[in-house]
Each structure stands twice: as structure tokens, then as C-alpha cells.
Design a protein around this motif. Sequence first.
Motif: not given
Length: 275
Positions: A145-159, A161-169, A197-199
Motif C-alpha cells: 500500500a505504501v509503495a502504491a502511494s508513491f509517485s512513479t513520475s518518470s519526468s526528467s529532473a531539470t536545473g 535538481a538534475a545536478s543533485v540527482v546526477a551527483f548522487a547517482q 553542496r554541488s549546487v
Amino acid sequence: MSHTAHIRSHRKPRRNAPKTALRTGVAGGVLSTIAVAGAAGPAQAEPAASQTIEMPTLTSGLSTAVAASAQATQQVAQDLQMQAQEDAAATTAAKAAKKAKAEAVRKAEARKKAEAAAKAKAEAAERASRTAERTTLSASSGSAAVAASFSTSSSSATGSAASVVAFAQAQVGDAYVSGGTGPNSWDCSGLVQAAFRSVGVDLPRVSQAQSTAGTQVSLSNLQPGDILYWGGAGSAYHVGIYVGDGQFVGAQNSSTGVVQRPLSYDPPSGAVRVL
């Protein structure tokens, strides 16, 4: 009458008589001396008695010398005994110092082992606490039930946020080390702090503070770059970064290191948005 009767003799007068008298006197003197010496002969025993009387004086002097020598010998013996006592005391002190040093080293090693054991115990307790809270959360709401409530948006990060995601990955596969802040080993909050901190965003260092560093958002409305936390807001024990498509990146533990996993792998308790 002879014609030479009135001629004086040119011969020197004889002096034999005086010489004879002298000789006679000398001889007499010698004989007198001998006689006197002979007469004094029995009295010569006195010097022997005189020498015998002086012997105690010699013996007394010898006794003094012997006494002085004995005193000197005794002093040397005392000096040697004192030196031996000092040497024994020094040896005893050296042994005591060596024993004290060995004891100090033993105590230091024991303290170090105790600290290591305490640290390991604390880490084990933290892992157990995480497991217990996760189990409680799953039992109360059901992981599905918890998993079902999460957003599964596949929209790409920008700005940013995209840099934060890239650093983490980019850190996926690095080791997990408690207190780690990179560049090749991390703990959960150290990774999140470095990613932001990278941004140019400075976050608090620990999970509890990071769980309230931004605006609280619903788990059904997540965006890439949001900070996920496990536990209560302000008392979180773990954090990670949502990277989109129902996935998160986090420095999980020493067994897994930094991983990217679906939210259903370890459902978070809440999220905050900083960007």
C-alpha cells in the motif's frame, strides 16, 4: 885533645825522645781507654735494658697504624655496602617502572578494544533500530500500500535538481562508512549534504536536521531531488535522495554501500523539498 873537639856539630839535635814520649803517651792513653772500656764492660748491659723499655713505644705506634688501617677497611666496606644498596634500589625502581609501563600499555589496549566494541555495539543497535522501525512501518500500513502511494513520475529532473540527482547517482557503488563525507566513502547524511553542496546549497550534517531542512511534501507528490527520510521529522535516522521513476539513491549500510533502489525496497517515512 882532638882538633875537632871544639867544633860544633852541624847535625840537628835528635828528637827521638819527644816522639818516644808521645808514642808512650798515646799508647798509655789507648791502654787507659781499653782499661776503662774493660772496666766499663759489665755496665754495658744497661743499653739492652733501655731498648727493651722502648719496645712498648714501637708496639703502641704499630697498634695505631693497624687501627687506622682497620678503620679505613671498615669505611671501604661501608661504602661498598651503600653502593650495593643504591644499585639494588635502582634495579628495583627500574623493574617497577617497566612493570608500570607494561600495565599502562595493557590498560590502553583494553580501553581501545572496549571503545571499538562499544562503537560496534552502537552501530549494531542503530541497524537493529532501523530494522525494527521499518518492520513496524510495514506491518502497520503494508509495504504494498505504501509503495502504491508513491509517485512513479518518470519526468526528467531539470536545473539544480538534475545536478543533485546526477551527483548522487555518480556515487553508486561507493563504500558506506559511518561519518564518511567522500569522496569515495559516505554515510547517508554525508552523501545528501555533498549532493546539495554541488549546487551551492548548504545543508545540516546529520539526518535529524536534514529531515526538516525544507518544506515537507507528500510521498505521493515526489519530485527528483527531494530528500527522503526514515523515522520522524526532526528525529530521522536515515536519509536519501529521490531520483525519479520511483527510485532513490542512498548510502544504506556497510554491506550494500551506496545503492539505487526502488522505493518499495525500503519505504521512507516522509520527504522534504529544498529546491
